[in-house]
Scaffold this active site. Structure first.
Site, PDB file in Angstrom:
ATOM      1  N   ASN A 192       8.576  22.700 -29.857  1.00  0.00           N
ATOM      2  CA  ASN A 192       8.211  21.258 -29.319  1.00  0.00           C
ATOM      3  C   ASN A 192       9.707  20.629 -28.731  1.00  0.00           C
ATOM      4  O   ASN A 192      10.544  21.190 -29.037  1.00  0.00           O
ATOM      5  CB  ASN A 192       7.747  20.594 -30.398  1.00  0.00           C
ATOM      6  CG  ASN A 192       7.430  19.112 -30.277  1.00  0.00           C
ATOM      7  OD1 ASN A 192       6.911  18.788 -28.936  1.00  0.00           O
ATOM      8  ND2 ASN A 192       7.366  18.301 -31.225  1.00  0.00           N
ATOM      9  N   ALA A 228       5.748  20.070 -41.089  1.00  0.00           N
ATOM     10  CA  ALA A 228       6.829  18.858 -41.183  1.00  0.00           C
ATOM     11  C   ALA A 228       6.927  18.426 -39.761  1.00  0.00           C
ATOM     12  O   ALA A 228       7.911  19.022 -38.977  1.00  0.00           O
ATOM     13  CB  ALA A 228       8.398  19.283 -41.938  1.00  0.00           C
ATOM     14  N   LEU A 229       6.711  17.146 -39.446  1.00  0.00           N
ATOM     15  CA  LEU A 229       6.586  16.640 -38.139  1.00  0.00           C
ATOM     16  C   LEU A 229       8.004  16.475 -37.560  1.00  0.00           C
ATOM     17  O   LEU A 229       8.716  15.781 -38.262  1.00  0.00           O
ATOM     18  CB  LEU A 229       5.826  15.245 -38.169  1.00  0.00           C
ATOM     19  CG  LEU A 229       5.769  14.540 -36.714  1.00  0.00           C
ATOM     20  CD1 LEU A 229       4.987  15.379 -35.800  1.00  0.00           C
ATOM     21  CD2 LEU A 229       5.090  13.222 -36.965  1.00  0.00           C
ATOM     22  N   ASP A 230       8.252  16.972 -36.560  1.00  0.00           N
ATOM     23  CA  ASP A 230       9.481  17.149 -35.753  1.00  0.00           C
ATOM     24  C   ASP A 230      10.903  17.493 -36.574  1.00  0.00           C
ATOM     25  O   ASP A 230      11.777  17.333 -36.347  1.00  0.00           O
ATOM     26  CB  ASP A 230       9.767  15.540 -35.344  1.00  0.00           C
ATOM     27  CG  ASP A 230       8.795  15.183 -34.260  1.00  0.00           C
ATOM     28  OD1 ASP A 230       8.403  16.306 -33.561  1.00  0.00           O
ATOM     29  OD2 ASP A 230       8.356  13.983 -34.299  1.00  0.00           O
ATOM     30  N   GLU A 231      10.561  18.357 -37.498  1.00  0.00           N
ATOM     31  CA  GLU A 231      11.370  18.839 -38.578  1.00  0.00           C
ATOM     32  C   GLU A 231      11.846  20.414 -38.386  1.00  0.00           C
ATOM     33  O   GLU A 231      12.312  20.842 -39.220  1.00  0.00           O
ATOM     34  CB  GLU A 231      11.505  18.463 -39.745  1.00  0.00           C
ATOM     35  CG  GLU A 231      11.571  16.734 -39.965  1.00  0.00           C
ATOM     36  CD  GLU A 231      11.269  16.289 -41.439  1.00  0.00           C
ATOM     37  OE1 GLU A 231      11.443  17.206 -42.373  1.00  0.00           O
ATOM     38  OE2 GLU A 231      10.826  14.992 -41.796  1.00  0.00           O
TER      39      GLU A 231
END
Length: 286
Positions: A192, A228-231
């Protein structure tokens, strides 16, 4: 000399609990397979006690013969490992919503031969980028996503991944949150891109928010997708300086440029088998 006698190049990547003798054992196995090592890099992680290694080698032996030579070593040291022909193109699914900059960069670099990937399909939850896909001659799949259709949409995505033999999924500004289950299925196989302000300036118009706060550095982060969103584990980051004279619109354009470069670099390193996972971190070999 026939084709079977021509030297072929392979890349070996591995990780295992760190202990003495790993490099010697790997080199010895490659020697047994008649390999000439042309590049070797290794790293021992003190925080996790894990050893990582990437080796390029040439040999007239077949891939199965190299595998047979390495298997006893891999078993003895408890390795997670892969062997790939150097330059083999990784089958890569691209996903985007409405913004074209990252998608266009990847398509151009792939066509120009810079990225060792092949792109069997493009998926989007909007129709805006269908023309770009048509220009590059790549099948475009429109899969709309709504709260009540999200599960069916992800099943369609899974079907495309399976049917096309997709090895890597790239979210090139795909503005939908992927379910935890699908994130788990794509662990280490999905990349991403987003701006590098997080956890600050969440939500809409992050560059406008940054401009309003007088930010002096903007940039982008490419990482593996996790629940874990964007982590997820970070593969690559880039920052550039800005100043008070820049407008919010200039922030946006400069940010797009950085996002495109950063994502393309992360995809290239992954496709060249230079990125290994170390917990929530990555080891990226030059």
């Amino acid at each position: 000399m026939n084709e079977d006698q021509l030297a072929k190049a392979y890349v070996v990547t591995l990780s295992c609990p760190d202990r003495p003798g790993i490099v010697h054992a790997v080199a010895g196995a490659l020697l047994v397979a008649g390999c000439n090592i042309t590049d070797s890099q290794q790293y021992g992680s003190e925080s996790t006690g894990t050893f990582f290694m990437r080796v390029e080698a040439t040999t007239i032996a077949s891939q199965s013969e190299v595998v047979a030579a390495l298997e006893p070593v891999a078993e003895a040291f408890g390795m997670q490992w892969n062997l790939n022909p150097v330059g083999r193109k990784v089958r890569t699914l691209l996903m985007a919503s409405k913004s074209a900059h990252c998608l266009n960069d990847l398509l151009f670099l792939q066509r120009s031969g810079t990225l060792p990937i092949e792109i069997p399909a493009i998926v989007s939850n909007h129709r805006d980028l269908a023309g770009l896909a048509e220009f590059y001659g790549i099948p475009f799949h429109y899969i709309p996503v709504a709260p009540d259709t999200k599960e069916q949409a992800e099943d369609q995505l899974r079907k495309i991944i399976a049917e096309e033999g997709v090895e890597l999924t790239v979210l090139a500004r795909y503005m939908q949150i992927i379910s935890d289950d699908l994130c788990t299925e794509l662990t280490g196989k999905a990349i991403n891109i987003h701006h590098s302000f997080l956890p600050s300036f969440k939500g809409a118009k992050p560059y406008h928010q940054a401009h309003a706060r007088g930010v002096k550095l903007i940039g982008a982060t490419a990482h593996y997708v996790t629940a874990a969103l964007d982590e997820g584990p970070i593969i690559e980051q880039e920052v550039i300086r800005v100043d008070h004279a820049r407008t919010p619109e200039q922030f946006v354009q400069m940010g797009r440029d950085v996002e495109g470069r950063t994502l393309a670099q992360a995809v290239q390193w992954h496709a060249e088998h230079r990125v290994l996972l170390d917990g929530n971190r990555t080891v990226v070999f030059n």
